[in-house]
Motif scaffolding. Structure first.
Motif, short mmCIF file in Angstrom:
data_model
loop_
_atom_site.label_atom_id
_atom_site.label_comp_id
_atom_site.label_asym_id
_atom_site.label_seq_id
_atom_site.Cartn_x
_atom_site.Cartn_y
_atom_site.Cartn_z
N UNK A 1 -1.52 9.10 1.47
CA UNK A 1 -0.63 9.49 2.45
C UNK A 1 -1.02 8.12 3.28
N UNK A 2 -0.51 7.64 3.81
CA UNK A 2 -0.23 6.25 4.53
C UNK A 2 0.44 5.78 5.81
N UNK A 3 0.75 4.86 6.97
CA UNK A 3 0.98 4.77 8.41
C UNK A 3 0.83 3.22 8.21
N UNK A 4 1.96 2.59 8.64
CA UNK A 4 1.10 1.04 9.01
C UNK A 4 2.46 0.93 9.78
N UNK A 5 1.62 0.07 11.28
CA UNK A 5 2.15 -0.38 12.16
C UNK A 5 1.83 -2.17 12.02
N UNK A 6 2.53 -3.29 13.01
CA UNK A 6 2.35 -4.20 12.97
C UNK A 6 2.46 -4.85 14.38
N UNK A 7 1.69 -5.51 15.02
CA UNK A 7 1.66 -5.94 16.60
C UNK A 7 2.06 -7.59 15.76
N UNK B 1 -3.18 0.18 9.97
CA UNK B 1 -3.62 1.23 8.88
C UNK B 1 -3.90 2.35 8.65
N UNK B 2 -3.51 3.53 8.60
CA UNK B 2 -3.95 4.84 9.05
C UNK B 2 -3.69 5.78 7.67
N UNK B 3 -4.42 6.03 7.64
CA UNK B 3 -5.05 7.44 6.13
C UNK B 3 -4.53 8.70 6.37
N UNK B 4 -3.75 9.33 6.09
CA UNK B 4 -3.80 11.40 6.12
C UNK B 4 -4.24 11.66 5.20
N UNK B 5 -4.66 12.43 5.15
CA UNK B 5 -5.30 14.02 4.44
C UNK B 5 -4.62 15.30 5.21
N UNK B 6 -4.36 16.35 3.99
CA UNK B 6 -3.93 17.91 4.48
C UNK B 6 -2.39 17.43 5.69
N UNK B 7 -1.65 16.75 5.26
CA UNK B 7 -0.60 16.66 6.60
C UNK B 7 0.46 17.59 5.69
N UNK B 8 0.27 18.53 4.45
CA UNK B 8 1.18 19.19 4.30
C UNK B 8 0.51 20.84 4.32
#
Length: 161
Positions: free
Chosen positions: A37-43, A51-58
């Motif tokens: 699970x990853x989120x990407x954002x760019x300015x 770059x944000x990795x998340x675990x246990x979001x479910x």
């Protein structure tokens, strides 16, 4: 959540972005983190990316989320960097803690260690990093220390609309 408050981000109307990543972390005093699970954002103004990795979001209880946030320049060069290198606007590990009706996020900021960045590709159409971490992070409120060792394989593909 936006990592670049008040700043321009790549417009979704201009570019379709496909992002995938695999993050595996060994975190002292915790079970291993293994997530895609990853989120990407760019300015686009500053050239910084998050770059944000998340675990246990479910997790339906919302009590066990954890992850790793890395903010650094998109055009970073391959190399070994200290975790506190000025190029890293932010590196931190986070966890949530809850009681009924209240959720708290705990942030552990990188204080030392090393980050190896292998820039496999950085073009207008794709961004591929292989990242290796060996860092110590600290909760500034409690001074609890955690050691994190792991790897992140990150890939983003950009398609103009």
């Amino acid at each position: 959540m936006s990592f670049f408050q008040g700043k321009q981000k790549r417009s979704v109307a201009e570019t379709a972005i496909t992002v995938s990543a695999h993050t595996k972390l060994s975190v002292s005093k915790r079970v291993d983190v293994d997530t895609q699970i990853v989120e990407y954002e760019e300015d686009t103004d500053s050239g910084m990316i998050a770059i944000v990795s998340r675990a246990n979001t479910e997790d339906y209880s919302h009590r066990n989320k954890k992850g790793l946030v890395m903010v650094f320049p998109r055009d970073i060069k391959s190399g070994t960097y200290p975790a506190k290198d000025p190029q890293f606007e932010n590196i931190y590990y986070f966890e949530t803690a809850t009681i009924p009706g209240y959720t708290k996020s705990i942030q552990y900021n990188a204080v030392n260690g090393s980050v190896i960045i292998d820039v496999v590709e950085n073009t207008a159409k794709s961004l591929i990093y292989k990242i290796t971490l060996d860092i110590k992070v600290v909760d500034d409120k409690t001074n609890e220390e955690l050691n994190i060792v792991g790897k992140k394989d990150f890939r983003a593909f950009f398609e103009p609309l």
